[in-house]
Design a protein around this motif. Structure first.
Motif, PDB file in Angstrom:
ATOM      1  N   ALA A 104       0.851  -1.199   0.000  1.00 31.99           N
ATOM      2  CA  ALA A 104       0.000   0.000   0.000  1.00 31.99           C
ATOM      3  C   ALA A 104       0.883   1.245   0.000  1.00 31.99           C
ATOM      4  O   ALA A 104       2.010   1.229   0.510  1.00 31.99           O
ATOM      5  N   PHE A 105       0.379   2.323  -0.567  1.00 37.11           N
ATOM      6  CA  PHE A 105       1.118   3.583  -0.625  1.00 37.11           C
ATOM      7  C   PHE A 105       1.339   4.123   0.787  1.00 37.11           C
ATOM      8  O   PHE A 105       0.469   3.993   1.648  1.00 37.11           O
ATOM      9  N   ASP A 106       2.509   4.706   1.019  1.00 38.40           N
ATOM     10  CA  ASP A 106       2.827   5.275   2.337  1.00 38.40           C
ATOM     11  C   ASP A 106       2.380   6.739   2.393  1.00 38.40           C
ATOM     12  O   ASP A 106       3.047   7.622   1.863  1.00 38.40           O
ATOM     13  N   TRP A 107       1.244   6.970   3.047  1.00 35.55           N
ATOM     14  CA  TRP A 107       0.701   8.318   3.165  1.00 35.55           C
ATOM     15  C   TRP A 107       1.252   9.073   4.374  1.00 35.55           C
ATOM     16  O   TRP A 107       0.888  10.229   4.590  1.00 35.55           O
ATOM     17  N   ARG A 108       2.121   8.437   5.171  1.00 31.69           N
ATOM     18  CA  ARG A 108       2.525   9.047   6.442  1.00 31.69           C
ATOM     19  C   ARG A 108       3.039  10.489   6.317  1.00 31.69           C
ATOM     20  O   ARG A 108       2.611  11.360   7.082  1.00 31.69           O
ATOM     21  N   PRO A 109       3.938  10.809   5.363  1.00 30.73           N
ATOM     22  CA  PRO A 109       4.416  12.203   5.280  1.00 30.73           C
ATOM     23  C   PRO A 109       3.279  13.204   5.030  1.00 30.73           C
ATOM     24  O   PRO A 109       3.285  14.317   5.570  1.00 30.73           O
ATOM     25  N   VAL A 110       2.305  12.793   4.229  1.00 32.69           N
ATOM     26  CA  VAL A 110       1.162  13.665   3.918  1.00 32.69           C
ATOM     27  C   VAL A 110       0.270  13.821   5.157  1.00 32.69           C
ATOM     28  O   VAL A 110      -0.179  14.921   5.484  1.00 32.69           O
ATOM     29  N   VAL A 111       0.043  12.717   5.859  1.00 34.55           N
ATOM     30  CA  VAL A 111      -0.771  12.754   7.083  1.00 34.55           C
ATOM     31  C   VAL A 111      -0.085  13.635   8.134  1.00 34.55           C
ATOM     32  O   VAL A 111      -0.730  14.457   8.788  1.00 34.55           O
ATOM     33  N   GLU A 112       1.230  13.495   8.256  1.00 27.48           N
ATOM     34  CA  GLU A 112       1.995  14.324   9.206  1.00 27.48           C
ATOM     35  C   GLU A 112       1.857  15.806   8.872  1.00 27.48           C
ATOM     36  O   GLU A 112       1.712  16.645   9.760  1.00 27.48           O
ATOM     37  N   TYR A 113       1.906  16.103   7.580  1.00 33.67           N
ATOM     38  CA  TYR A 113       1.789  17.504   7.150  1.00 33.67           C
ATOM     39  C   TYR A 113       0.444  18.099   7.578  1.00 33.67           C
ATOM     40  O   TYR A 113       0.378  19.220   8.093  1.00 33.67           O
ATOM     41  N   VAL A 114      -0.641  17.339   7.401  1.00 36.35           N
ATOM     42  CA  VAL A 114      -1.973  17.819   7.796  1.00 36.35           C
ATOM     43  C   VAL A 114      -2.069  17.927   9.321  1.00 36.35           C
ATOM     44  O   VAL A 114      -2.617  18.895   9.842  1.00 36.35           O
ATOM     45  N   CYS A 115      -1.507  16.958  10.027  1.00 37.18           N
ATOM     46  CA  CYS A 115      -1.497  17.028  11.496  1.00 37.18           C
ATOM     47  C   CYS A 115      -0.754  18.276  11.970  1.00 37.18           C
ATOM     48  O   CYS A 115      -1.155  18.916  12.942  1.00 37.18           O
TER      49      CYS A 115
END
Length: 263
Positions: A104-115
């Motif tokens: 699955a694609f790693d969305w963590r950097p994007v999620v961190e940015y929104v957080c």
């Protein structure tokens, strides 16, 4: 730009969600350059979902593609999400992330940015879990049909979000207008439509393929939204970062509209 409209058959046959995600949804490229287009859109979504009244039980994401970025701010204000997309492999790619499957694609950097926008950078894992639980259904849809989810009929929702979808799915302005009416019918009266729409774009390209886009102007989109039974309550244009050959978009329109009560 492609000489002809890219139809649903082409998407179904040759749209590669993995390549699309790698091309457009990493937060910085292989040279370490920031993904300004994505960051700008994340900020716009955060801003729109912070507006008064954008609350409720059910949110429908129309044309989700294989992405979740458009739900990261939304998921703080609703209780359940239904994600819709035409292309089977996009829905499969999304399910892969929802089920935490290998590859699955790693969305963590994007999620961190929104957080970080929300002032809680360290809460990224909690947000991912929350979103996974909230997405209750992932369904096929066709915005050009009067009931986009037919044969399934969904109860009217409190909010519909649609990002970078209709301009790719609609071959002309008449189809864009009717598709907005179809999408609007998914909402309760008083419910909100939240949109990100690229302006003055005729194509986007990746993986050696070119996909068509309907050339739109801000006033044309606003008039189409009003004509579909909405009152525009927020509208803002951000220029696209210059010099990107993968698309010819000039700007992105962020728009919120409230569905009018039937007379």
């Amino acid at each position: 730009a492609p000489a002809v409209f890219t139809g649903t058959d082409v998407y179904q046959r040759s749209f590669d969600p993995g390549e699309y995600l790698r091309e457009f949804y990493t937060l910085s490229d292989s040279q370490g350059q920031p993904n300004t287009f994505l960051m700008q859109n994340l900020r716009s979504l955060w801003k729109m979902f912070s507006l008064e009244g954008l609350r409720g039980k059910t949110l429908i994401d129309v044309g989700c593609g294989p992405t979740i970025y458009q739900l990261l701010s939304a998921c703080e204000h609703f209780q359940e999400i239904i994600a819709l997309d035409y292309t089977d492999q996009n829905r499969q790619e999304l399910e892969k992330w929802l089920k935490k499957e290998a590859g699955a694609f790693d969305w963590r950097p994007v999620v961190e940015y929104v957080c970080e926008l929300e002032g809680r950078r360290e809460k990224w894992a909690e947000k991912e879990e929350k979103l996974r639980k909230m997405v209750r259904q992932v369904l096929k849809c066709d915005v050009t049909k009067a009931n986009p989810t037919g044969p399934v009929t969904l109860p009217p929702a409190d909010c519909v979000v649609s990002t970078l979808c209709l301009e790719a799915a609609c071959k002309d302005l008449a189809t864009f207008r009717s598709s907005l009416r179809n999408v609007g019918a998914l909402l309760k009266p008083g419910g909100h439509l939240v949109m990100l729409t690229v302006l003055q774009e005729t194509y986007y390209a990746f993986n050696n393929q070119v996909f068509s886009c309907l050339h739109l102007e801000k006033n044309v989109v606003e008039e189409a939204v009003e004509g579909a039974g909405f009152e525009v309550t927020f509208s803002e244009v951000q220029p696209c970062p210059p010099g990107d050959v993968r698309a010819d978009c000039q700007a992105v329109l962020s728009l919120v509209a409230r569905r009018r009560d039937p007379i």
